[in-house]
Design a protein around this motif. Structure first.
Motif, PDB file in Angstrom:
ATOM      1  N   ILE A   1     -51.027 -29.103  33.973  1.00 54.63           N
ATOM      2  CA  ILE A   1     -50.108 -29.943  33.220  1.00 54.63           C
ATOM      3  C   ILE A   1     -50.856 -30.761  32.174  1.00 54.63           C
ATOM      4  CG2 ILE A   1     -48.335 -30.075  34.997  1.00 54.63           C
ATOM      5  CD1 ILE A   1     -49.420 -32.784  35.822  1.00 54.63           C
ATOM      6  N   LEU A   2     -50.151 -31.018  31.062  1.00 56.07           N
ATOM      7  CA  LEU A   2     -50.637 -31.907  30.012  1.00 56.07           C
ATOM      8  C   LEU A   2     -49.818 -33.187  30.088  1.00 56.07           C
ATOM      9  CD1 LEU A   2     -50.775 -29.366  27.035  1.00 56.07           C
ATOM     10  CD2 LEU A   2     -52.566 -29.885  28.706  1.00 56.07           C
ATOM     11  N   THR A   3     -50.501 -34.327  30.089  1.00 59.11           N
ATOM     12  CA  THR A   3     -49.791 -35.590  30.247  1.00 59.11           C
ATOM     13  C   THR A   3     -50.466 -36.696  29.439  1.00 59.11           C
ATOM     14  OG1 THR A   3     -48.984 -37.194  31.882  1.00 59.11           O
ATOM     15  CG2 THR A   3     -51.116 -36.195  32.303  1.00 59.11           C
ATOM     16  N   ALA A   4     -49.748 -37.795  29.223  1.00 61.88           N
ATOM     17  CA  ALA A   4     -50.303 -38.934  28.500  1.00 61.88           C
ATOM     18  C   ALA A   4     -51.459 -39.542  29.295  1.00 61.88           C
ATOM     19  CB  ALA A   4     -49.221 -39.981  28.262  1.00 61.88           C
ATOM     20  N   ARG A   5     -52.482 -39.976  28.589  1.00 62.07           N
ATOM     21  CA  ARG A   5     -53.709 -40.449  29.242  1.00 62.07           C
ATOM     22  C   ARG A   5     -53.461 -41.612  30.204  1.00 62.07           C
ATOM     23  NH1 ARG A   5     -59.129 -41.253  25.916  1.00 62.07           N
ATOM     24  NH2 ARG A   5     -59.185 -39.043  26.428  1.00 62.07           N
ATOM     25  N   ASP A   6     -52.574 -42.552  29.836  1.00 63.59           N
ATOM     26  CA  ASP A   6     -52.443 -43.763  30.627  1.00 63.59           C
ATOM     27  C   ASP A   6     -51.307 -43.707  31.647  1.00 63.59           C
ATOM     28  OD1 ASP A   6     -50.418 -43.721  28.835  1.00 63.59           O
ATOM     29  OD2 ASP A   6     -50.643 -45.782  28.124  1.00 63.59           O
ATOM     30  N   ASN A   7     -50.719 -42.540  31.832  1.00 61.44           N
ATOM     31  CA  ASN A   7     -49.571 -42.447  32.728  1.00 61.44           C
ATOM     32  C   ASN A   7     -49.977 -41.731  34.019  1.00 61.44           C
ATOM     33  OD1 ASN A   7     -47.080 -42.258  33.938  1.00 61.44           O
ATOM     34  ND2 ASN A   7     -46.011 -41.647  32.073  1.00 61.44           N
ATOM     35  N   TRP A   8     -50.550 -42.488  34.952  1.00 57.79           N
ATOM     36  CA  TRP A   8     -51.007 -41.882  36.199  1.00 57.79           C
ATOM     37  C   TRP A   8     -49.835 -41.410  37.060  1.00 57.79           C
ATOM     38  CZ3 TRP A   8     -49.322 -43.893  40.754  1.00 57.79           C
ATOM     39  CH2 TRP A   8     -48.847 -45.214  40.751  1.00 57.79           C
ATOM     40  N   GLN A   9     -48.666 -42.052  36.878  1.00 57.16           N
ATOM     41  CA  GLN A   9     -47.507 -41.627  37.661  1.00 57.16           C
ATOM     42  C   GLN A   9     -47.127 -40.177  37.353  1.00 57.16           C
ATOM     43  OE1 GLN A   9     -47.650 -44.414  35.815  1.00 57.16           O
ATOM     44  NE2 GLN A   9     -46.724 -46.177  36.881  1.00 57.16           N
TER      45      GLN A   9
ATOM     46  N   ALA B   1     -55.393 -34.936  30.525  1.00 55.38           N
ATOM     47  CA  ALA B   1     -54.750 -36.029  29.814  1.00 55.38           C
ATOM     48  C   ALA B   1     -54.929 -35.868  28.307  1.00 55.38           C
ATOM     49  CB  ALA B   1     -55.333 -37.364  30.273  1.00 55.38           C
ATOM     50  N   LYS B   2     -53.864 -36.147  27.573  1.00 52.43           N
ATOM     51  CA  LYS B   2     -53.928 -36.135  26.113  1.00 52.43           C
ATOM     52  C   LYS B   2     -54.501 -37.462  25.614  1.00 52.43           C
ATOM     53  CE  LYS B   2     -49.782 -33.271  25.357  1.00 52.43           C
ATOM     54  NZ  LYS B   2     -48.459 -33.250  24.715  1.00 52.43           N
TER      55      LYS B   2
END
Length: 228
Positions: A77-85, A100-101
């Motif tokens: 998965i690709l996800t926002a860097r600061d969104n650990w949830q 993380a992006k």
């Protein structure tokens, strides 16, 4: 190896497709979750890269539906860097790893290669079967320590066969991993492509690493190094 990239940002989607293609993957792309679901259900995939922030069907729900349909290929998965949830929810939904992006493509490639190795039962980047060693990081192959020169297609065939060493791989499966969907599937072409690396690996016909099973396909027959 056949990969699916589900990403709504056109520039990133195109960049991932170009970079993965250059790294030896056959790549399908989807621009939203609904297209991704169709591709993930219908295409013969080895791995998928899924952005969580998708229009249409959300990335998390896409992953859940793929897993509910018993699609077992690895998912990154690709996800926002600061969104650990998002990372936690993605893994709980059935993803195998995340990036993380923003990211460097080298990290994506390394994680995909690791996922593919684990899916094939390999612990090391070096696939060892008898005297034959394929290094998935360097994309090189040696026999008894001597390097063997391979074309891109020859390497991709051997990588797929060795990742699944011991399994029977049909001509159709090899074709689907080597070519785009619109390729005219000629079994004679696959026979030629398999024959070339077979001769390069075993010119004296002593090792016989690749078996042909008439009407069924091919099998990499040398036993795996149990330490790999």
């Amino acid at each position: 190896m056949r990969a699916l990239v589900v990403e709504d940002e056109a520039a990133l989607r195109d960049s991932l497709k170009a970079s993965l293609s250059a790294a030896g993957f056959t790549v399908d792309v989807a621009r939203d979750g609904d297209e991704g679901l169709f591709a993930g259900m219908e295409y013969p995939l080895d791995v998928a890269v899924i952005d969580l922030g998708l229009p249409g069907l959300p990335g998390l729900e896409l992953i859940r539906q793929l897993r509910a349909a018993r699609k077992t290929y690895p998912i990154l998965i690709l996800t926002a860097r600061d969104n650990w949830q998002d990372k936690v929810e993605g893994l709980q939904a059935g993803a195998d790893d995340y990036v993380a992006k923003p990211f460097h493509f080298e990290e994506v490639l390394a994680r995909l290669q690791a996922l593919l190795r684990r899916a094939g039962g390999w612990a090391s980047p070096q696939l060892k079967c008898g005297p034959i060693v394929l290094d998935t990081r360097a994309q090189t192959i040696t026999v008894g320590g001597a390097p063997i020169e391979l074309t891109t297609f020859e390497y991709r065939i051997l990588e797929h066969l060795m990742l699944r060493a011991g399994d029977v791989i049909s001509k159709t499966e090899l074709t689907e991993r080597l070519y785009d969907q619109d390729f005219e599937r000629d079994s004679n072409v696959i026979e030629v492509l398999v024959g070339r690396p077979r001769r390069k690996l075993d010119p004296q016909e002593q090792l016989r690493p690749i078996e042909t099973l008439r009407g069924r396909g091919y099998r990499f027959a040398l036993p795996r190094d149990t330490g790999s």
